[in-house]
Design an enzyme around this catalytic site. Structure first.
Site, PDB file in Angstrom:
ATOM      1  N   HIS A 162       0.756  -0.999  -0.145  1.00  0.00           N
ATOM      2  CA  HIS A 162      -0.079  -0.010   0.015  1.00  0.00           C
ATOM      3  C   HIS A 162       0.929   1.167  -0.024  1.00  0.00           C
ATOM      4  CE1 HIS A 162      -3.630   2.364   0.859  1.00  0.00           C
ATOM      5  NE2 HIS A 162      -2.725   3.311   1.580  1.00  0.00           N
ATOM      6  N   CYS A 163       0.891   2.076  -0.866  1.00  0.00           N
ATOM      7  CA  CYS A 163       1.616   3.190  -1.339  1.00  0.00           C
ATOM      8  C   CYS A 163       0.835   4.524  -0.898  1.00  0.00           C
ATOM      9  CB  CYS A 163       2.216   3.235  -2.738  1.00  0.00           C
ATOM     10  SG  CYS A 163       3.273   4.764  -2.753  1.00  0.00           S
ATOM     11  N   PRO A 164       1.239   5.021   0.236  1.00  0.00           N
ATOM     12  CA  PRO A 164       0.469   6.417   0.653  1.00  0.00           C
ATOM     13  C   PRO A 164       0.763   7.508  -0.261  1.00  0.00           C
ATOM     14  CG  PRO A 164       2.368   5.879   2.292  1.00  0.00           C
ATOM     15  CD  PRO A 164       2.121   4.890   1.447  1.00  0.00           C
TER      16      PRO A 164
END
Length: 424
Positions: A162-164
């Site tokens: 999960h890439c913010p």
């Protein structure tokens, strides 16, 4: 007239939808806006202060190349951020109950108590044992390489991380765009940094370097931003280049799923055997379709009032409108010795399967002489009503219709609706 509800409005995951479900992102998008602002502001300063000078004193191709890189970076960023990363639909209540019923082991010591299903199943892929974990949130056995994202609360196919910074999960459907984004962003950072240094050096020929920096403060800001950003971006691009060449995910590499330290027999069964083939599969393979119909309409459950209206109109309340080309072939089953059913026996394929299947075709009757047929008995000296000898239909639903992976398609039965079946 009641307003129809779309599926994205009742989506169970922690996602944010825009443009009537066309854009799908995570709820925490603050860092994504910071990423966009940083890229746009840096490139804006470059085009506003450095490009005019470089276009005159060096070449007019500098702003053209910079503009092309900027457009490609933003396009891949938006494509990564606004798309479905490969979310796996959750099991329906009936499917979840059926899965837990099949995998539940009775507890003889305390009968009647609930026993949660086991967490894993094992499948063999290219001779390698791969474990499928059961997700207690989505009520499914996750397929290989899938994982549950705690931020978005979804199971994602080929989950990478999960890439913010992009405001979304990175999975099977948007990984190539994420890789192209970080690769092009690293090239853009190097390009701007080199052009800024060239600009300052050319200005310092007439004066010293400090005066050149004072005359062009925007160039100094760009140089600082690119200098501190380029190392992390280049390192990330290099790491994912290694993952693409070995056909691994960040999640698998961190866990060491296919590390040589675990033994020589523990190899990656998903690798194509060479770096070139792995790159072609990851970057040039077809994009799989989305498993969630975000913009589809929610089909309401049938109610007794709805069934009564169908019965009063003379229509069969359990007739299901299904296109045969999408839901399998038509089969006919021989009558069995059990009274009232005709679903047993060996299937025989028939060719005249174009007539609609109704409830009357699925019911058999026993006459006074003991014979069994599908003719209604004579009532009030009226001739018996003869129905067409139409075949029963066995509809093995496609994988995308009932939810992917480890689901029992035999649970997909008619619920008494006359509406068309739609994907989950």
């Amino acid at each position: 007239m009641t307003k129809k509800t779309r599926k994205w409005e009742v989506f169970p995951g922690k996602n944010k939808f825009c443009c009537n479900g066309r854009i799908m992102m995570a709820r925490q998008t603050g860092i994504f806006y910071f990423t966009c602002t940083l890229i746009v502001v840096t490139c804006g300063l470059f085009f506003g202060f450095d490009c005019p000078y470089l276009a005159v004193h060096v070449t007019a191709a500098i702003p053209v190349v910079g503009g092309a890189l900027f457009i490609f970076v933003m396009a891949t960023l938006f494509r990564t951020s606004f798309s479905d990363p490969g979310v796996i639909p959750r099991a329906s209540p009936d499917e979840a109950a059926d899965i837990e019923k099949k995998i539940e082991v009775p507890n003889t010591t305390s009968p009647g108590t609930y026993r949660p299903p086991p967490r894993t199943k094992e499948v063999i892929i290219k001779g390698q044992v791969v474990k499928l974990k059961y997700c207690f949130t989505c009520k499914i056995f996750r397929p290989p390489r899938a994982s549950h994202c705690s931020f978005c609360d979804n199971c994602v196919e080929r989950f990478d991380h999960h890439c913010p910074w992009v405001g979304n999960c990175v999975g099977r459907r948007n990984y190539r765009y994420f890789y192209l984004f970080i690769l092009s962003l690293s090239i853009l950072c190097i390009y701007i940094f080199a052009c800024v240094l060239t600009h300052l050096i050319l200005r310092s020929k007439d004066d010293n370097f400090l005066h050149a920096m004072r005359d062009s403060p925007a160039s100094v800001i760009e140089a600082i931003v690119c200098f501190f950003s380029v190392w992390s971006v280049i390192g990330l691009a290099g790491f994912h280049t290694y993952l693409v060449g070995s056909d691994q995910t960040t999640n698998e590499d961190i866990k060491g799923s296919y590390s040589a330290k675990r033994g020589q027999e523990n190899f990656n069964p998903f690798s194509q055997g060479s770096i070139l083939r792995n790159c072609l599969v990851v970057l040039c393979g077809p994009t799989p379709p989305s498993l969630i119909d975000r913009r589809g309409f929610v089909v309401p459950e049938c109610s007794p009032i709805h069934d009564g209206m169908l019965a009063s109109s003379g229509k069969e309340s359990n007739a299901v409108k299904i296109r045969h080309e999408n839901y399998g072939s038509t089969t006919h089953y021989k009558n069995s010795n059990n009274i009232g059913t005709n679903t047993a026996g060996d299937p025989v394929v028939v060719s005249n399967g174009n007539l609609p299947v109704t409830k009357h075709d699925m019911i058999t009757y026993q006459t006074t002489d003991g014979t069994v047929n599908n003719h209604l008995p004579t009532v009030n000296d009226q001739p018996p009503v003869v129905f067409h000898d139409t075949p029963l239909v066995n509809f093995p639903l496609a994988e995308a219709e009932v939810g992917p992976y480890m689901r029992d398609n035999t649970n997909a039965v008619s619920r008494g609706c006359s509406t068309e079946l739609s994907p989950l």
